[in-house]
Design an enzyme around this catalytic site. Sequence first.
Site, PDB file in Angstrom:
ATOM      1  N   GLU A   1      -3.038 -34.101  37.174  1.00 27.33           N
ATOM      2  CA  GLU A   1      -2.953 -33.393  35.895  1.00 27.33           C
ATOM      3  C   GLU A   1      -1.793 -33.856  35.029  1.00 27.33           C
ATOM      4  O   GLU A   1      -0.673 -34.021  35.499  1.00 27.33           O
ATOM      5  CB  GLU A   1      -2.811 -31.897  36.169  1.00 27.33           C
ATOM      6  CG  GLU A   1      -2.638 -31.030  34.925  1.00 27.33           C
ATOM      7  CD  GLU A   1      -2.541 -29.550  35.253  1.00 27.33           C
ATOM      8  OE1 GLU A   1      -2.060 -28.795  34.390  1.00 27.33           O
ATOM      9  OE2 GLU A   1      -2.936 -29.138  36.375  1.00 27.33           O
TER      10      GLU A   1
ATOM     11  N   ASN B   1       2.390 -18.438  29.690  1.00 24.87           N
ATOM     12  CA  ASN B   1       3.706 -18.935  30.068  1.00 24.87           C
ATOM     13  C   ASN B   1       3.880 -20.385  29.645  1.00 24.87           C
ATOM     14  O   ASN B   1       2.910 -21.122  29.459  1.00 24.87           O
ATOM     15  CB  ASN B   1       3.883 -18.800  31.577  1.00 24.87           C
ATOM     16  CG  ASN B   1       2.962 -19.737  32.342  1.00 24.87           C
ATOM     17  OD1 ASN B   1       3.253 -20.914  32.526  1.00 24.87           O
ATOM     18  ND2 ASN B   1       1.831 -19.214  32.782  1.00 24.87           N
TER      19      ASN B   1
ATOM     20  N   ASP C   1      -6.161 -23.935  26.366  1.00 19.60           N
ATOM     21  CA  ASP C   1      -5.814 -22.534  26.609  1.00 19.60           C
ATOM     22  C   ASP C   1      -5.878 -21.783  25.289  1.00 19.60           C
ATOM     23  O   ASP C   1      -5.086 -22.033  24.385  1.00 19.60           O
ATOM     24  CB  ASP C   1      -4.404 -22.466  27.205  1.00 19.60           C
ATOM     25  CG  ASP C   1      -3.913 -21.060  27.482  1.00 19.60           C
ATOM     26  OD1 ASP C   1      -4.574 -20.089  27.075  1.00 19.60           O
ATOM     27  OD2 ASP C   1      -2.836 -20.927  28.102  1.00 19.60           O
TER      28      ASP C   1
ATOM     29  N   LYS D   1       3.459 -28.887  41.800  1.00 24.88           N
ATOM     30  CA  LYS D   1       4.083 -29.695  40.767  1.00 24.88           C
ATOM     31  C   LYS D   1       4.572 -31.018  41.343  1.00 24.88           C
ATOM     32  O   LYS D   1       5.017 -31.088  42.494  1.00 24.88           O
ATOM     33  CB  LYS D   1       5.261 -28.937  40.151  1.00 24.88           C
ATOM     34  CG  LYS D   1       4.864 -27.608  39.524  1.00 24.88           C
ATOM     35  CD  LYS D   1       3.887 -27.785  38.375  1.00 24.88           C
ATOM     36  CE  LYS D   1       3.571 -26.463  37.700  1.00 24.88           C
ATOM     37  NZ  LYS D   1       2.647 -26.629  36.553  1.00 24.88           N
TER      38      LYS D   1
ATOM     39  N   GLU E   1      -3.793 -28.725  28.260  1.00 26.84           N
ATOM     40  CA  GLU E   1      -3.175 -27.413  28.076  1.00 26.84           C
ATOM     41  C   GLU E   1      -2.157 -27.393  26.944  1.00 26.84           C
ATOM     42  O   GLU E   1      -1.836 -26.329  26.429  1.00 26.84           O
ATOM     43  CB  GLU E   1      -2.505 -26.942  29.363  1.00 26.84           C
ATOM     44  CG  GLU E   1      -1.227 -27.684  29.718  1.00 26.84           C
ATOM     45  CD  GLU E   1      -0.576 -27.170  30.985  1.00 26.84           C
ATOM     46  OE1 GLU E   1       0.555 -26.661  30.900  1.00 26.84           O
ATOM     47  OE2 GLU E   1      -1.197 -27.284  32.054  1.00 26.84           O
TER      48      GLU E   1
ATOM     49  N   ASP F   1       0.274 -31.685  39.411  1.00 28.64           N
ATOM     50  CA  ASP F   1       0.524 -31.514  37.978  1.00 28.64           C
ATOM     51  C   ASP F   1       1.897 -32.073  37.644  1.00 28.64           C
ATOM     52  O   ASP F   1       2.920 -31.568  38.121  1.00 28.64           O
ATOM     53  CB  ASP F   1       0.449 -30.021  37.650  1.00 28.64           C
ATOM     54  CG  ASP F   1       0.716 -29.719  36.184  1.00 28.64           C
ATOM     55  OD1 ASP F   1       0.853 -30.661  35.382  1.00 28.64           O
ATOM     56  OD2 ASP F   1       0.786 -28.518  35.844  1.00 28.64           O
TER      57      ASP F   1
ATOM     58  N   HIS G   1      -5.839 -23.467  31.247  1.00 23.81           N
ATOM     59  CA  HIS G   1      -4.489 -23.130  31.680  1.00 23.81           C
ATOM     60  C   HIS G   1      -4.182 -21.675  31.342  1.00 23.81           C
ATOM     61  O   HIS G   1      -4.808 -21.078  30.486  1.00 23.81           O
ATOM     62  CB  HIS G   1      -3.497 -24.046  30.942  1.00 23.81           C
ATOM     63  CG  HIS G   1      -2.089 -23.578  30.921  1.00 23.81           C
ATOM     64  ND1 HIS G   1      -1.591 -22.747  29.936  1.00 23.81           N
ATOM     65  CD2 HIS G   1      -1.048 -23.823  31.761  1.00 23.81           C
ATOM     66  CE1 HIS G   1      -0.315 -22.513  30.160  1.00 23.81           C
ATOM     67  NE2 HIS G   1       0.045 -23.144  31.258  1.00 23.81           N
TER      68      HIS G   1
ATOM     69  N   GLU H   1      -7.395 -20.933  35.737  1.00 28.01           N
ATOM     70  CA  GLU H   1      -6.166 -20.959  36.511  1.00 28.01           C
ATOM     71  C   GLU H   1      -5.794 -19.541  36.931  1.00 28.01           C
ATOM     72  O   GLU H   1      -6.199 -18.567  36.299  1.00 28.01           O
ATOM     73  CB  GLU H   1      -5.042 -21.576  35.673  1.00 28.01           C
ATOM     74  CG  GLU H   1      -3.759 -21.819  36.422  1.00 28.01           C
ATOM     75  CD  GLU H   1      -2.761 -22.644  35.629  1.00 28.01           C
ATOM     76  OE1 GLU H   1      -1.984 -23.392  36.248  1.00 28.01           O
ATOM     77  OE2 GLU H   1      -2.756 -22.550  34.388  1.00 28.01           O
ATOM     78  N   SER H   2      -5.009 -19.425  38.002  1.00 29.03           N
ATOM     79  CA  SER H   2      -4.575 -18.120  38.485  1.00 29.03           C
ATOM     80  C   SER H   2      -3.146 -18.221  38.995  1.00 29.03           C
ATOM     81  O   SER H   2      -2.784 -19.211  39.643  1.00 29.03           O
ATOM     82  CB  SER H   2      -5.497 -17.635  39.607  1.00 29.03           C
ATOM     83  OG  SER H   2      -4.960 -16.518  40.273  1.00 29.03           O
TER      84      SER H   2
END
Length: 388
Positions: free
Chosen positions: A238, A53, A291, A183, A264, A212, A321, A340-341
């Site tokens: 981040e 994404n 990633d 975020k 990322e 982040d 990521h 990441e999840s």
Amino acid sequence: MKIVEIREKTLPISSSIRNAYIDFSKMTLSLVAVITDVVRDGKPVVGYGFNSNGRYGQGNLMRERFIPRIMEASPQSLLSTDGNNLDPHRIWDCMMTNEKPGGHGERSVAVGTIDMAVWDAVAKIEGKPLFQLLADRYGDGKPQRKVFVYAAGGYYHPGQDLEALKNEMRSYIDRGYTVVKKKIGGASLDEDLRRIDAIMSVLQDGQKLCVDANGRFDMDTAIAYAKALSQYDLFWYEEAGDPLDFELQAMLRNYYENPMATGENLFSMQDARNLIRYGGMRPDRDWLQFDCALSYGLVEYLRTLEMLRQHGWSASRCIPHGGHQMSLNIAAGLGLGGNESYPDLFQPFGGFPDGVQVDNGHITMPDLPGIGFEGKSNLYSVMRELSS
């Protein structure tokens, strides 16, 4: 042995959420199926891949350049030396024929998505989980079956108040996560601090928060946030500034002693190397988030890991990521620090195979051939539509 066909479909993963930079109202991804003439259990082996994404589907690039190059190549030229399997490195070289150095933008996403499907097929042809194949080829044959995962959430939702934000974070903790993410940068500093305080109020001993900024801040804002965030024991701070602003990242170490994370949105080994050379990242505490699905795939990721080793970094400082099963397999097979999840977002592409539970911040990799997509029923139903 050969690749019979490569199919691509662009699919929506739209959502009302936003981060500091973008909203996801029109977000898409590319789903790819690499169909081979190898038969296992009475069916052709098919490898699947999709991009993470935050970057849109890349079907046009695949259909115009990368898929035709593979399909026009001699099948023998894409096989391993013994001819018993596809060779992801040779296929990667084929895709990158007549591509100039640099330009690590959207083409890295297109190549990385196809590369994922190729590795899925390769592991299935060998009858192994991808993590085991990677441990056999590039390690000591002993994968790290338990993988650390954290819950990526805390987006800016329309109308979400602090109580709803706390409930979101509680839901991740209740599902076994010990680290959650929110975020920042999409609101004022004061509002973001109120959101952080709300989340901290629901965390218990041994549970931590990541924040982040998605590359939103200029130097002064990044420093202001660094000073304000220093009062918390965060898991990481981040991507404060633009991913290519290595001076900003290096400067932050003077104002923020706790762990930071970035990477990322760096899409090649060369860009990753510049981060290590010039970004002031600290191998004893900071985290790298490259990633593979966005950065030319696992073939390039292997080069990145070798570069890190040469610069004194451990693969265990990498937590990619993307929240996809490909990186889970890389983490287990090559000894990364975790993954990441997305427990609730970007479905059916986020999450784990059916029955896999988070226990004290870790999951245990199941014995599924390839990447293991077939073990996630809602995802595999979408994939099967593409390949049937």
